[in-house]
Design an enzyme around this catalytic site. Sequence first.
Site, mmCIF file in Angstrom:
data_model
loop_
_atom_site.group_PDB
_atom_site.id
_atom_site.type_symbol
_atom_site.label_atom_id
_atom_site.label_comp_id
_atom_site.label_asym_id
_atom_site.label_seq_id
_atom_site.Cartn_x
_atom_site.Cartn_y
_atom_site.Cartn_z
ATOM 1 C CG MET A 28 -1.903 -1.200 1.160
ATOM 2 S SD MET A 28 -3.444 -0.949 2.059
ATOM 3 C CE MET A 28 -2.851 -0.707 3.700
ATOM 4 N N GLY A 29 2.138 1.090 -0.448
ATOM 5 C CA GLY A 29 3.044 2.232 -0.548
ATOM 6 C C GLY A 29 3.636 2.618 0.796
ATOM 7 C CB ALA A 30 3.987 4.601 3.231
ATOM 8 C CG HIS A 35 7.096 -2.154 2.143
ATOM 9 N ND1 HIS A 35 6.908 -1.043 2.912
ATOM 10 C CD2 HIS A 35 5.894 -2.775 2.078
ATOM 11 C CE1 HIS A 35 5.650 -0.982 3.307
ATOM 12 N NE2 HIS A 35 5.004 -2.013 2.814
ATOM 13 N N GLY A 145 4.889 -10.334 4.426
ATOM 14 C CA GLY A 145 5.603 -10.309 5.703
ATOM 15 C C GLY A 145 4.848 -11.085 6.773
ATOM 16 C CE LYS A 146 7.828 -16.658 9.010
ATOM 17 N NZ LYS A 146 8.852 -17.314 9.845
ATOM 18 C CD GLN A 151 -2.018 -8.824 4.659
ATOM 19 O OE1 GLN A 151 -2.861 -7.939 4.730
ATOM 20 N NE2 GLN A 151 -0.782 -8.563 4.297
ATOM 21 C CG LEU A 182 11.115 -1.596 10.247
ATOM 22 C CD1 LEU A 182 12.004 -1.395 9.024
ATOM 23 C CD2 LEU A 182 11.317 -0.442 11.221
ATOM 24 C CB SER A 183 4.236 -0.645 10.887
ATOM 25 O OG SER A 183 2.992 -0.082 10.542
HETATM 26 O O1 PAF Z 1 -0.229 -5.797 3.779
HETATM 27 C C1 PAF Z 1 -0.607 -4.885 3.004
HETATM 28 O O2 PAF Z 1 0.082 -3.889 2.777
HETATM 29 C C2 PAF Z 1 -1.970 -4.993 2.355
HETATM 30 O O3 PAF Z 1 -2.872 -5.640 3.194
HETATM 31 C C3 PAF Z 1 -1.927 -5.665 0.978
HETATM 32 C C4 PAF Z 1 -1.467 -7.111 1.088
HETATM 33 C C5 PAF Z 1 -0.997 -4.902 0.058
HETATM 34 C C6 PAF Z 1 -3.319 -5.666 0.350
HETATM 35 O O4 PAF Z 1 -3.820 -4.391 0.187
#
Ligand code: PAF
Length: 275
Positions: A28-30, A35, A145-146, A151, A182-183
């Site tokens: 979702m960017g940022a 990432h 990511g774990k 999810q 990290l988030s």
């Molecule tokens: O983990 C995320 O950033 C989101 O849930 C994902 C997997 C990109 C789906 O929008």
Amino acid sequence: MIIAKTIEALNEAKKSLKGNTIGFVPTMGALHQGHLSLLQRAREENEHLIVSIFVNPTQFLEGEDLDAYPRKEAADIEICERAGVDIVFMPNNDVMYEEDELCIGAPAVRGYILEGEKRPGHFDGMLQVVMKLLHLSSATHAYFGKKDAQQLALITQMVKNYFMDVQIVPCEIVRDEKGLALSSRNVYLKDDEKERALSLSDSLKCATKLVMAGELDVEIIKKEMLKVLDKADKVEYVAIVNREFKALKQVEIGNTIILVAAWVGKPRLIDNLWI
Ligand code: PAF
């Protein structure tokens, strides 16, 4: 690197990929170091790499931070370029959704406990967009990511239940030097809150120590973790489950996830430990 904003542009760009393996990292960017570790692993393990950047509205609940969610398009593109990404897919809502869509839903039990209980509907929207993105990317391998353990479990289940031909690759949690997972939402933390946010990872360190000392009783471990979590503003849950997300009475070494969710200042943070 090609930036594709429409399905047509994405399909056109994919024609230039001649190899057999496509690694895919949905985001979702940022983008942050967490990432980047997914991008690096996907880059190493595949001939091609596609990244999506899309703040998916259907996984945010009413009143959540959809509008305020950090957006850093230019910086994200630069990071992707440096990480050797072949295609960045950056659709808008109209590209991804139409009105009155057919939806898939999270499973009735595993999808509605923990995160699913606190954020009802979140996993439906998440699975809906991940299903679309996995199809659109034609990924052979997709990296998650774990940190978002539930999810990850639900996506793995979706791929199995819908016979999707893609391998889901779980990736380790990346932490800062003090241990904070990290988030993208960490940007909301003020300095003093950053210190208090460490109570999440500290509570997991406390659980590790207890388990290493031979304590396997889930209630005792949770009680000790809650003492450490005292510094958070509000603890939403501390849970100890097996890898199938079933509650445990005793920690099973090699088959346990300890999860924690808590509010510290503005953001709601999650963290976990796989034992
Ligand atoms: O983990 C995320 O950033 C989101 O849930 C994902 C997997 C990109 C789906 O929008």
